[in-house]
Motif scaffolding. Structure first.
Motif, PDB file in Angstrom:
ATOM      1  N   CYS A 200      17.367  96.037 -20.319  1.00  0.00           N
ATOM      2  CA  CYS A 200      18.214  95.714 -19.163  1.00  0.00           C
ATOM      3  C   CYS A 200      17.361  95.347 -17.949  1.00  0.00           C
ATOM      4  O   CYS A 200      17.684  94.415 -17.209  1.00  0.00           O
ATOM      5  N   ARG A 201      16.269  96.093 -17.765  1.00  0.00           N
ATOM      6  CA  ARG A 201      15.391  95.828 -16.617  1.00  0.00           C
ATOM      7  C   ARG A 201      14.810  94.418 -16.698  1.00  0.00           C
ATOM      8  O   ARG A 201      14.627  93.757 -15.669  1.00  0.00           O
ATOM      9  N   SER A 202      14.524  93.959 -17.895  1.00  0.00           N
ATOM     10  CA  SER A 202      13.946  92.620 -18.056  1.00  0.00           C
ATOM     11  C   SER A 202      14.922  91.528 -17.624  1.00  0.00           C
ATOM     12  O   SER A 202      14.518  90.400 -17.345  1.00  0.00           O
ATOM     13  N   LYS A 203      16.199  91.887 -17.557  1.00  0.00           N
ATOM     14  CA  LYS A 203      17.228  90.941 -17.103  1.00  0.00           C
ATOM     15  C   LYS A 203      17.644  91.218 -15.658  1.00  0.00           C
ATOM     16  O   LYS A 203      18.639  90.671 -15.168  1.00  0.00           O
ATOM     17  N   GLY A 204      16.897  92.113 -14.998  1.00  0.00           N
ATOM     18  CA  GLY A 204      17.224  92.457 -13.621  1.00  0.00           C
ATOM     19  C   GLY A 204      18.449  93.341 -13.515  1.00  0.00           C
ATOM     20  O   GLY A 204      19.127  93.358 -12.479  1.00  0.00           O
ATOM     21  N   GLN A 205      18.746  94.096 -14.586  1.00  0.00           N
ATOM     22  CA  GLN A 205      19.937  94.937 -14.609  1.00  0.00           C
ATOM     23  C   GLN A 205      19.579  96.380 -14.954  1.00  0.00           C
ATOM     24  O   GLN A 205      18.406  96.713 -15.181  1.00  0.00           O
ATOM     25  N   THR A 206      20.595  97.238 -15.022  1.00  0.00           N
ATOM     26  CA  THR A 206      20.416  98.654 -15.339  1.00  0.00           C
ATOM     27  C   THR A 206      21.247  99.006 -16.565  1.00  0.00           C
ATOM     28  O   THR A 206      22.383  98.528 -16.704  1.00  0.00           O
ATOM     29  N   CYS A 207      20.709  99.835 -17.433  1.00  0.00           N
ATOM     30  CA  CYS A 207      21.454 100.298 -18.602  1.00  0.00           C
ATOM     31  C   CYS A 207      22.538 101.274 -18.148  1.00  0.00           C
ATOM     32  O   CYS A 207      22.279 102.199 -17.381  1.00  0.00           O
ATOM     33  N   ILE A 208      23.761 101.081 -18.621  1.00  0.00           N
ATOM     34  CA  ILE A 208      24.894 101.933 -18.254  1.00  0.00           C
ATOM     35  C   ILE A 208      25.148 102.910 -19.403  1.00  0.00           C
ATOM     36  O   ILE A 208      25.765 102.560 -20.412  1.00  0.00           O
ATOM     37  N   LEU A 209      24.671 104.139 -19.246  1.00  0.00           N
ATOM     38  CA  LEU A 209      24.716 105.131 -20.326  1.00  0.00           C
ATOM     39  C   LEU A 209      26.113 105.332 -20.887  1.00  0.00           C
ATOM     40  O   LEU A 209      26.313 105.369 -22.103  1.00  0.00           O
ATOM     41  N   ARG A 210      27.106 105.469 -20.008  1.00  0.00           N
ATOM     42  CA  ARG A 210      28.454 105.786 -20.483  1.00  0.00           C
ATOM     43  C   ARG A 210      29.035 104.671 -21.345  1.00  0.00           C
ATOM     44  O   ARG A 210      29.906 104.912 -22.185  1.00  0.00           O
ATOM     45  N   ARG A 211      28.560 103.436 -21.166  1.00  0.00           N
ATOM     46  CA  ARG A 211      29.101 102.333 -21.950  1.00  0.00           C
ATOM     47  C   ARG A 211      28.480 102.233 -23.342  1.00  0.00           C
ATOM     48  O   ARG A 211      28.939 101.441 -24.171  1.00  0.00           O
ATOM     49  N   LEU A 212      27.436 103.028 -23.606  1.00  0.00           N
ATOM     50  CA  LEU A 212      26.892 103.083 -24.968  1.00  0.00           C
ATOM     51  C   LEU A 212      27.950 103.570 -25.955  1.00  0.00           C
ATOM     52  O   LEU A 212      27.951 103.209 -27.126  1.00  0.00           O
ATOM     53  N   LEU A 213      28.857 104.416 -25.462  1.00  0.00           N
ATOM     54  CA  LEU A 213      29.941 104.908 -26.320  1.00  0.00           C
ATOM     55  C   LEU A 213      30.813 103.756 -26.817  1.00  0.00           C
ATOM     56  O   LEU A 213      31.310 103.768 -27.943  1.00  0.00           O
ATOM     57  N   ASP A 214      31.022 102.759 -25.958  1.00  0.00           N
ATOM     58  CA  ASP A 214      31.848 101.617 -26.343  1.00  0.00           C
ATOM     59  C   ASP A 214      31.181 100.780 -27.432  1.00  0.00           C
ATOM     60  O   ASP A 214      31.856 100.144 -28.240  1.00  0.00           O
TER      61      ASP A 214
END
Length: 281
Positions: A200-214
């Motif tokens: 995610c960082r390589s795309k200038g973004q942040t990993c959203i932990l709660r959405r891993l469930l989805d």
């Protein structure tokens, strides 16, 4: 006479040695004391907002949770030795907690709440309602009891009635995110052995932990990955993911893996033989 001279000599030596020992001790410990004081001073020079209302616990706007007696009365900040971004007593799937303070702390975690969305969210549904303006205001507001968390006017819909999700239905339960409706996230396939945090960082973004469930579902994995070796339930912090074709046979090359233990879901996990499916924002 010689005994008297010896006694005076010993006193003279001790008078000289004690200050010398004191200077040596100060030389050893003074830098660390000063350094610690500067760190603490820097923290406490920045005042914090906190949840105020707790009888036993408080959460400050930096995400720390501490006892009410531990709070700094001048700055309003919890000690940095306290728990930060703690989701104790929270269900990350529903984003609901059994404690207000831990709900606020968990909500303040950047992997749980996207700042850009939280600050723009309206406090109420009517057209003239203002926005929360800050993540702390969003979290303290969402985690309080509201009409959606109560049934029959005097009973909670769930023991975990402190919820910070923006999607509550009329029963007080969190509406599940539809994978198709995930317009607020980008779904990225990480490189082999790469964590979602890095991808995610390589795309200038942040990993959203709660959405891993989805994403931790076979139907989602099969949409984005080839899953040539079927879809297998497993346990690991690198999942959901796909095992690369060159992996050893016992690791099921080509298979997609979803974790059967939600507690293992992590943005930081990685494995040299898997490619992760990552939710970024």
């Amino acid at each position: 006479m010689s005994d008297l001279l010896d006694a005076r000599s010993r006193r003279a030596k001790s008078t000289f040695l004690y200050p010398l020992l004191l200077l040596l001790l100060l030389a050893c410990y003074f830098p660390s004391i000063i350094s610690r004081a500067l760190v603490e001073g820097d923290r406490y020079s920045k005042s914090c907002k906190n949840t105020i209302q707790g009888r036993h616990l408080l959460a400050d706007d930096q995400g720390y949770v501490c006892g009410v007696l531990s709070i700094n009365p001048l700055s309003g900040c919890c000690p940095q030795t306290s728990e930060r971004f703690s989701c104790q007593g929270c269900n990350l799937s529903s984003q609901c907690c059994d404690s207000y303070e831990f709900c606020v702390s968990c909500c303040l975690n950047p992997s749980q709440t996207v700042k850009q969305l939280a600050v723009k969210m309206k406090v109420a549904k009517h057209a003239t309602a203002g926005t929360y303006g800050s993540v702390f205001n969003y979290c303290t507001g969402r985690c309080r009891h509201n009409s959606a968390s109560v049934v029959h006017e005097n009973a909670y819909a769930s023991e975990m009635h402190h919820c910070f999700s923006s999607q509550l239905n009329s029963s007080g339960l969190v509406m599940p995110h539809s994978e198709v409706e995930s317009s607020d996230i980008s779904i990225i396939i990480a490189r082999k052995g790469e964590s979602c945090t890095s991808a995610c960082r390589s795309k200038g973004q942040t990993c959203i932990l709660r959405r891993l469930l989805d994403l931790n579902k076979c139907e989602v994995l099969q949409k984005y990955l080839s899953c040539k070796g079927a879809c297998v339930g497993s346990i690991g912090s690198d999942q959901p993911a796909e095992v690369i074709d060159s992996a050893p046979r016992h690791l099921h090359p080509g298979a997609c893996l979803f974790t059967t233990k939600w507690a293992f879901l992590s943005c930081d996990g990685s494995h040299p033989y898997t490619r992760r499916l990552c939710p970024c924002a």
